[in-house]
Design a protein around this motif. Structure first.
Motif, PDB file in Angstrom:
ATOM      1  N   SER A 127      15.391  -3.826 -20.278  1.00  0.00           N
ATOM      2  CA  SER A 127      15.897  -4.954 -21.048  1.00  0.00           C
ATOM      3  C   SER A 127      16.819  -5.782 -20.160  1.00  0.00           C
ATOM      4  O   SER A 127      17.894  -5.310 -19.754  1.00  0.00           O
ATOM      5  CB  SER A 127      16.660  -4.455 -22.282  1.00  0.00           C
ATOM      6  N   ASN A 128      16.393  -6.989 -19.837  1.00  0.00           N
ATOM      7  CA  ASN A 128      17.170  -7.975 -19.081  1.00  0.00           C
ATOM      8  C   ASN A 128      17.307  -7.707 -17.585  1.00  0.00           C
ATOM      9  O   ASN A 128      17.262  -8.636 -16.794  1.00  0.00           O
ATOM     10  CB  ASN A 128      18.572  -8.141 -19.674  1.00  0.00           C
ATOM     11  N   SER A 129      17.527  -6.475 -17.184  1.00  0.00           N
ATOM     12  CA  SER A 129      17.727  -6.207 -15.755  1.00  0.00           C
ATOM     13  C   SER A 129      17.484  -4.738 -15.449  1.00  0.00           C
ATOM     14  O   SER A 129      17.445  -3.899 -16.344  1.00  0.00           O
ATOM     15  CB  SER A 129      19.146  -6.602 -15.325  1.00  0.00           C
ATOM     16  N   PHE A 130      17.342  -4.433 -14.158  1.00  0.00           N
ATOM     17  CA  PHE A 130      17.187  -3.054 -13.717  1.00  0.00           C
ATOM     18  C   PHE A 130      17.615  -2.932 -12.265  1.00  0.00           C
ATOM     19  O   PHE A 130      17.740  -3.922 -11.536  1.00  0.00           O
ATOM     20  CB  PHE A 130      15.736  -2.571 -13.887  1.00  0.00           C
ATOM     21  N   PHE A 131      17.859  -1.701 -11.854  1.00  0.00           N
ATOM     22  CA  PHE A 131      18.244  -1.387 -10.476  1.00  0.00           C
ATOM     23  C   PHE A 131      17.126  -0.576  -9.839  1.00  0.00           C
ATOM     24  O   PHE A 131      16.553   0.309 -10.463  1.00  0.00           O
ATOM     25  CB  PHE A 131      19.533  -0.565 -10.449  1.00  0.00           C
ATOM     26  N   LEU A 132      16.849  -0.886  -8.577  1.00  0.00           N
ATOM     27  CA  LEU A 132      15.869  -0.113  -7.825  1.00  0.00           C
ATOM     28  C   LEU A 132      16.353  -0.012  -6.388  1.00  0.00           C
ATOM     29  O   LEU A 132      16.719  -1.021  -5.785  1.00  0.00           O
ATOM     30  CB  LEU A 132      14.491  -0.784  -7.871  1.00  0.00           C
ATOM     31  N   GLY A 133      16.370   1.211  -5.876  1.00  0.00           N
ATOM     32  CA  GLY A 133      16.850   1.390  -4.516  1.00  0.00           C
ATOM     33  C   GLY A 133      16.208   2.587  -3.842  1.00  0.00           C
ATOM     34  O   GLY A 133      15.502   3.375  -4.467  1.00  0.00           O
ATOM     35  N   ALA A 134      16.454   2.721  -2.538  1.00  0.00           N
ATOM     36  CA  ALA A 134      15.863   3.782  -1.732  1.00  0.00           C
ATOM     37  C   ALA A 134      16.943   4.498  -0.942  1.00  0.00           C
ATOM     38  O   ALA A 134      17.950   3.905  -0.537  1.00  0.00           O
ATOM     39  CB  ALA A 134      14.811   3.208  -0.779  1.00  0.00           C
ATOM     40  N   TRP A 135      16.706   5.766  -0.729  1.00  0.00           N
ATOM     41  CA  TRP A 135      17.630   6.641  -0.007  1.00  0.00           C
ATOM     42  C   TRP A 135      17.673   6.263   1.465  1.00  0.00           C
ATOM     43  O   TRP A 135      16.646   5.943   2.063  1.00  0.00           O
ATOM     44  CB  TRP A 135      17.126   8.062  -0.159  1.00  0.00           C
ATOM     45  N   CYS A 136      18.847   6.304   2.071  1.00  0.00           N
ATOM     46  CA  CYS A 136      19.005   5.982   3.493  1.00  0.00           C
ATOM     47  C   CYS A 136      19.385   7.229   4.279  1.00  0.00           C
ATOM     48  O   CYS A 136      20.326   7.935   3.915  1.00  0.00           O
ATOM     49  CB  CYS A 136      20.092   4.923   3.670  1.00  0.00           C
ATOM     50  N   LEU A 137      18.658   7.491   5.360  1.00  0.00           N
ATOM     51  CA  LEU A 137      19.019   8.563   6.287  1.00  0.00           C
ATOM     52  C   LEU A 137      19.230   7.998   7.690  1.00  0.00           C
ATOM     53  O   LEU A 137      18.968   8.675   8.687  1.00  0.00           O
ATOM     54  CB  LEU A 137      17.934   9.647   6.309  1.00  0.00           C
ATOM     55  N   ASN A 138      19.683   6.751   7.758  1.00  0.00           N
ATOM     56  CA  ASN A 138      19.923   6.105   9.039  1.00  0.00           C
ATOM     57  C   ASN A 138      21.422   5.964   9.283  1.00  0.00           C
ATOM     58  O   ASN A 138      22.175   5.610   8.375  1.00  0.00           O
ATOM     59  CB  ASN A 138      19.281   4.715   9.068  1.00  0.00           C
ATOM     60  N   ALA A 139      21.848   6.242  10.500  1.00  0.00           N
ATOM     61  CA  ALA A 139      23.247   6.044  10.868  1.00  0.00           C
ATOM     62  C   ALA A 139      23.386   5.086  12.048  1.00  0.00           C
ATOM     63  O   ALA A 139      24.493   4.702  12.403  1.00  0.00           O
ATOM     64  CB  ALA A 139      23.906   7.387  11.207  1.00  0.00           C
ATOM     65  N   ASN A 140      22.258   4.701  12.666  1.00  0.00           N
ATOM     66  CA  ASN A 140      22.307   3.769  13.793  1.00  0.00           C
ATOM     67  C   ASN A 140      22.699   2.373  13.338  1.00  0.00           C
ATOM     68  O   ASN A 140      22.271   1.906  12.280  1.00  0.00           O
ATOM     69  CB  ASN A 140      20.947   3.703  14.486  1.00  0.00           C
ATOM     70  N   THR A 141      23.500   1.693  14.144  1.00  0.00           N
ATOM     71  CA  THR A 141      23.922   0.337  13.809  1.00  0.00           C
ATOM     72  C   THR A 141      22.997  -0.726  14.396  1.00  0.00           C
ATOM     73  O   THR A 141      23.137  -1.903  14.095  1.00  0.00           O
ATOM     74  CB  THR A 141      25.366   0.079  14.292  1.00  0.00           C
ATOM     75  N   THR A 142      22.078  -0.320  15.259  1.00  0.00           N
ATOM     76  CA  THR A 142      21.075  -1.233  15.797  1.00  0.00           C
ATOM     77  C   THR A 142      19.719  -0.545  15.733  1.00  0.00           C
ATOM     78  O   THR A 142      19.636   0.677  15.661  1.00  0.00           O
ATOM     79  CB  THR A 142      21.373  -1.616  17.264  1.00  0.00           C
ATOM     80  N   VAL A 143      18.648  -1.322  15.751  1.00  0.00           N
ATOM     81  CA  VAL A 143      17.313  -0.731  15.815  1.00  0.00           C
ATOM     82  C   VAL A 143      17.103  -0.165  17.214  1.00  0.00           C
ATOM     83  O   VAL A 143      17.646  -0.699  18.189  1.00  0.00           O
ATOM     84  CB  VAL A 143      16.228  -1.775  15.471  1.00  0.00           C
ATOM     85  N   PRO A 144      16.359   0.933  17.329  1.00  0.00           N
ATOM     86  CA  PRO A 144      15.584   1.588  16.282  1.00  0.00           C
ATOM     87  C   PRO A 144      16.437   2.475  15.376  1.00  0.00           C
ATOM     88  O   PRO A 144      17.503   2.935  15.785  1.00  0.00           O
ATOM     89  CB  PRO A 144      14.599   2.451  17.086  1.00  0.00           C
TER      90      PRO A 144
END
Length: 254
Positions: A179-196
């Motif tokens: 109803s009206n809105s929802f949240f969707l997100g994904a788990w993060c296992l990254n700690a690097n501040t730059t790619v990769p």
């Protein structure tokens, strides 16, 4: 002394087992692979910045989802990385593409995103879907591992590898009605501040959106959970059906 060492070893194994059982087998395996044995949901929240802006943003293609309307808050650029290890990064889907508030029931049909992982063999990522409770918390309906994903590469270099996942991957069909809105997100296992990236993450964008920033961070899990609004939009797009504003009904992805 030998007996004491054995008892301490048993206690350590037991503590790791508690963490593993609390997170489920798949999460426990991913944490163990990352060298983490004492992590608990939300423990890294409030310990510094949760994103890192990229010096060289990565342009990505538009996506289409037949028969639905795509809510897209990102500008089509990977401009930042999530760096909050062990927390959820996502969007609060409460507005259409012009920034107007959603005014009625919305049904999530599918969702699309880029998945970066440092190992091509790892194709799973945990997703959390939630309905709002109040200004600072939501009710997480599900936290589930979605497998069989296409890897965009540890530096998002395979930008054509957009995953389009049916909502049913999150659970029952009723989990897709909001109803009206929802949240969707994904788990993060990254700690690097730059790619990769050093494990797994979705992409983030820090460019301006008509309706402002919709990104959030939260602890993983289900039930009532506090969230924090953030200064990004996740490159996570919701393909919806149902009764939505006229502005969104008229939106087409070219």
């Amino acid at each position: 002394m030998k007996k004491l060492s054995i008892l301490l070893a048993i206690a350590l194994v037991a503590s790791v087992a508690v963490v593993a059982s609390a997170q489920g087998p798949t999460k426990a395996q991913e944490l163990q692979a990352a060298g983490i044995t004492n992590w608990t949901p939300g423990m890294t929240r409030g310990q510094g910045p949760v994103i890192s802006k990229l010096a060289n943003p990565i342009n990505i293609p538009a996506t289409e989802a037949g028969g639905t309307q795509t809510i897209q808050y990102d500008s089509g650029t990977v401009a930042a990385l999530p760096v909050g290890f062990g927390i959820i990064f996502g969007n609060n889907f409460n507005a259409d593409n012009a920034g107007a508030a959603l005014k009625a029931t919305v049904t999530l049909n599918s969702f699309s995103f880029l998945f970066a992982e440092d190992s091509t063999a790892d194709t799973g990522l945990f997703f959390q879907g939630a309905a709002p409770l109040n200004a600072t918390s939501f009710s997480a309906r599900v936290s589930v591992n979605v497998g069989g994903l296409v890897n965009a590469g540890s530096s998002f270099t395979n930008a054509t590898a957009f995953n389009v996942i049916p909502q049913t991957a999150l659970g029952t069909a009723s989990n897709g009605m909001f109803s009206n809105s929802f949240f969707l997100g994904a788990w993060c296992l990254n700690a690097n501040t730059t790619v990769p990236v050093d494990n797994e993450a979705i992409a983030l964008d820090t460019n301006a959106f008509a309706g402002g920033n919709k990104g959030f961070t939260a602890a993983s899990g289900t039930g009532p959970i506090a969230f924090a609004a953030q200064t990004f939009n996740a490159v996570l797009r919701a393909n919806v059906t149902g009764i939505v504003p006229v502005e969104l009904m008229a939106f087409d992805v070219e």
